[in-house]
Enzyme design. Sequence first.
Site, PDB file in Angstrom:
ATOM      1  N   GLU A   1       2.733   5.038  -3.978  1.00  0.00           N
ATOM      2  CA  GLU A   1       2.704   5.985  -5.107  1.00  0.00           C
ATOM      3  C   GLU A   1       4.026   6.744  -5.316  1.00  0.00           C
ATOM      4  O   GLU A   1       4.303   7.067  -6.480  1.00  0.00           O
ATOM      5  CB  GLU A   1       1.562   6.993  -4.916  1.00  0.00           C
ATOM      6  CG  GLU A   1       0.175   6.389  -5.003  1.00  0.00           C
ATOM      7  CD  GLU A   1      -0.207   5.600  -3.757  1.00  0.00           C
ATOM      8  OE1 GLU A   1      -1.020   4.655  -3.879  1.00  0.00           O
ATOM      9  OE2 GLU A   1       0.308   5.919  -2.673  1.00  0.00           O
TER      10      GLU A   1
ATOM     11  N   ASP B   1       0.863  -1.186   0.000  1.00  0.00           N
ATOM     12  CA  ASP B   1       0.000   0.000   0.000  1.00  0.00           C
ATOM     13  C   ASP B   1       0.902   1.240   0.000  1.00  0.00           C
ATOM     14  O   ASP B   1       2.121   1.147   0.164  1.00  0.00           O
ATOM     15  CB  ASP B   1      -0.878  -0.026   1.248  1.00  0.00           C
ATOM     16  CG  ASP B   1      -2.107   0.869   1.153  1.00  0.00           C
ATOM     17  OD1 ASP B   1      -2.264   1.557   0.117  1.00  0.00           O
ATOM     18  OD2 ASP B   1      -2.905   0.876   2.103  1.00  0.00           O
TER      19      ASP B   1
ATOM     20  N   ASP C   1      -8.937   3.732  -2.170  1.00  0.00           N
ATOM     21  CA  ASP C   1      -9.764   4.109  -1.021  1.00  0.00           C
ATOM     22  C   ASP C   1     -11.124   4.648  -1.449  1.00  0.00           C
ATOM     23  O   ASP C   1     -11.382   5.853  -1.417  1.00  0.00           O
ATOM     24  CB  ASP C   1      -9.032   5.144  -0.167  1.00  0.00           C
ATOM     25  CG  ASP C   1      -7.752   4.580   0.438  1.00  0.00           C
ATOM     26  OD1 ASP C   1      -7.577   3.348   0.416  1.00  0.00           O
ATOM     27  OD2 ASP C   1      -6.929   5.375   0.925  1.00  0.00           O
TER      28      ASP C   1
END
Length: 925
Positions: free
Chosen positions: A519, A516, A592
């Site tokens: 990015e 997770d 999300d």
Amino acid sequence: MKPPFTRFLSSLLLLYFLAPQTAFSWKKDEFRNCNQTPFCKRARSHKPGVCSTVVRDLAVSDGDITAKLVPRNPPESDEDDPHKPLILTLSIYQDGILRVKIDEDRSLNPPKKRFEPPEVIVSEFDEKKLWLNRVLTETIDGDETPSSVVYLSDGYEAVLRHDPFEVYVREKSSNRRIVSLNSHQLFDFEQLRAKKEGDDWEERFRGHTDTRPFGPQSISFDVSFYGADFVSGIPEHATSVALNPTRGPGIDFSEPYRLFNLDVFEYLHESPFGLYGTIPLMISHGKSGKSSGFFWLNAAEMQIDVLGDGWDSDSGLSLPGESRIDTFWMSEAGIVDTFFFVGPGPKDVVSQYTSVTGKPAMPQLFATAYHQSRWNYRDEEDVEYVDSKFDELDIPYDVLWLDIEHTDGKKYFTWDPIFFPHPEEMQKKLAAKGRHMVTIIDPHIKRDESYKVHKEATEKGYYVKDASGKDYEGWCWPGSSSYLDLLNPEIRSWWSDRFSYENYVGSTPILYTWNDMNEPSVFNGPEITMPRDALHYEGVEHREVHNAYGLYFHMATSNGLLRREKGKDRPFVLSRAFFPGTQRYGSVWTGDNTADWDQLKVSVPMILTLGLSGMPFIGADVGGFFGNPEPELLVRWYQLGAYYPFFRAHAHQDTKRREPWLFGERNTELIKEALHVRYMLLPYFYTLFREANITGIPVWRPLWMEFPTDEATFKNDEGFMVGNSLLVQGIYSERAKHASVYLPGKESWFEFKSGTAYKGGKTHKLEASEEGIPAFQRAGTIIPRKDRYRRSSTQMVNDPYTLVIALNSSQAAEGELYVDDGKSYDFMQGAYIHRRFVFSNGQLTSLNVASSNNRKSRFSSECVIERIILLGYSPGPKSALVEPGNQKVEIELGPVRLPSRIKSSVVTIRKPNVRIADDWTVKIL
């Protein structure tokens, strides 16, 4: 040790940044728009025809065309900064793929080498290069200078127009264009240059300063798709599959589609704003049924406009008059490295693209089943309770997930000593039931001198550096964190070793990984990410590699699990960020999302678009990550999620618990039924994943991929195909009484649970049943199922199969079944079963379609077919003959599903008991 005031300040910052994530819900001003992004603003100000670039000094070298790109009328040279030609390379590859690269002339010593993302293009693609020996010339549209024409594939040619510079692909027989670059003369390439006294290249946004030491270096150009009614692709955005125009007459000013990997909380639907991942692939499609594609390999931020009709009406340029969609591509840095895909079908384009960036990984069987997750299961007792409750209620599941709170102080590869003191024992209890576990491993490393991973990374100099050359320090869940420089292959290898049993104490063979925040997410960074002037391996700026950072993290993690098992077992790694090539390493999800009906609905086009972009193993958080879904929404989400390629329920720590048994007995039964649908269809899903692994063709498909000439499918984002055999449509509104479902084609469709036939080529108004969502089997197909319910997919391995045959108007059908050990790489050595089932003239035949080449291993199975269901077959015959064996078996009328509340009576061949591994026939007498 930090002084008291510093510790106090750090604590305040930590409380601010680690406040409940809902505090970070969508805030438009946190992120830049095009006007606040100088390269985008500059590029968008260009008018058609502004480019005066021409081709000079063309040659054939090493099987490629090379040439220089120069201005038609070069400006007077500045002694300190003479205008330098660009170098163009044009290459041809098998399967009708054209590659065009444009870069600065490295022989003229530019200030630095422009970045090209490594390990995205697979080595097998380079072996498909066609060596050019000669180039034809042709005068086009009265040009003063002849253009160069080369063979691309049967029926297609590539054209390099010299003056003005333009590249396009055309059909050889008709000269009809397919895809073109720079037809509107919008090409612009800002060359690197040395900074002079007085140059102010800095950019500022919300208190952050980007030093931009090499100045403006953006690239922009136009791309046109001919014979197109719409374009799709370029994920990730929460929008429709068919991309809406962003500029042109009658179109309100809109932002371009942004491609910049960002941690966006509670993202909006119907927004061109970029989300967690980036794939710069665009696919066009038209009413002729033909598709084409264009891919730009570039890891810097991109912005892409889809231009509406008439956007160029004042340009004075004249292009071919057929239907055409123009687009405008802008990037902050990098080089031009583009690929043209001729199709001609949509499946062909996806296969061509994945021949460049790699075919999707073949998942383990358990990974295609149901995953139960939340942030966070509190402790080992909570894990045991959840696991046992599934068993108590006979609800199947395969994987239980642990979020960040399972660690010791948010230090990855550790376990909280109070709440998770016996991780191996916990995992062994799950393994005894054939289940697995996933733990989260994020890229931010806690800056704690007692943390072995941080200490070693610091000593080895393995962190990304800031613009001054010091280890970059940002804020994420652990507080002060640094980020590994995974562009460096040595650091990727070191990271992979962290997953060994020796380094990850408490891990077992059934433990897999979730990446997770990759990015990368930096809570106190510009736009919640890393500064663009941070420095990576070999001096690469973060601006150049940003969109690929998550890929390299995913790659290193996947290779770590592979190394842990000595290359024997397939890894499972879920990643939030992605880039071309991610499909080779595992699955992704849509991030999300929120518990509302609009987010349920937009999950469909998001998953379809990712599938079109080479990512078949994709899902959305069932129930929505944020918020508390009402029971009806949760049930509808499970009913849709049961068909997601990646099927996981997940929720934020501030939400109410939402395991399937917490919403009343009736809703528990409805959720259980949705899960039974998924487990029943696992053989079909697994077969589709193998098809994706071989061809790149996705598991989920927009209707137009299977019905490419049916215009009624072009804008339909509510229905979708699972493979070529099953059409599904969700229920996307509260208290819906009816659903309008369009069934394409001329053949019939059979309702999934009852077997009732519906005509194709029309829209049907159906009652919206609480028991499920509309699903139909396509006439002419055969779907393999397993109808016995177990605790997990692992416990279903030896169960018998059911074949559901949906006959078309010719009383024929066919389908496939792929089976292997569900775990290892032995299938690559030939250890698998691959059958094609063909029904015609009243006889079902099982044919072996496994490749006979280089089969160094074999896979056997004693599984049999226990039922054959015939939809669209008139009752009458009482028996069938099974060969070999000359065995008669009974035919009776029975339900489509066992057990079933739905009254149905269809022709069923009972207990033929033929092995799935064998050749056989079953003939109706």
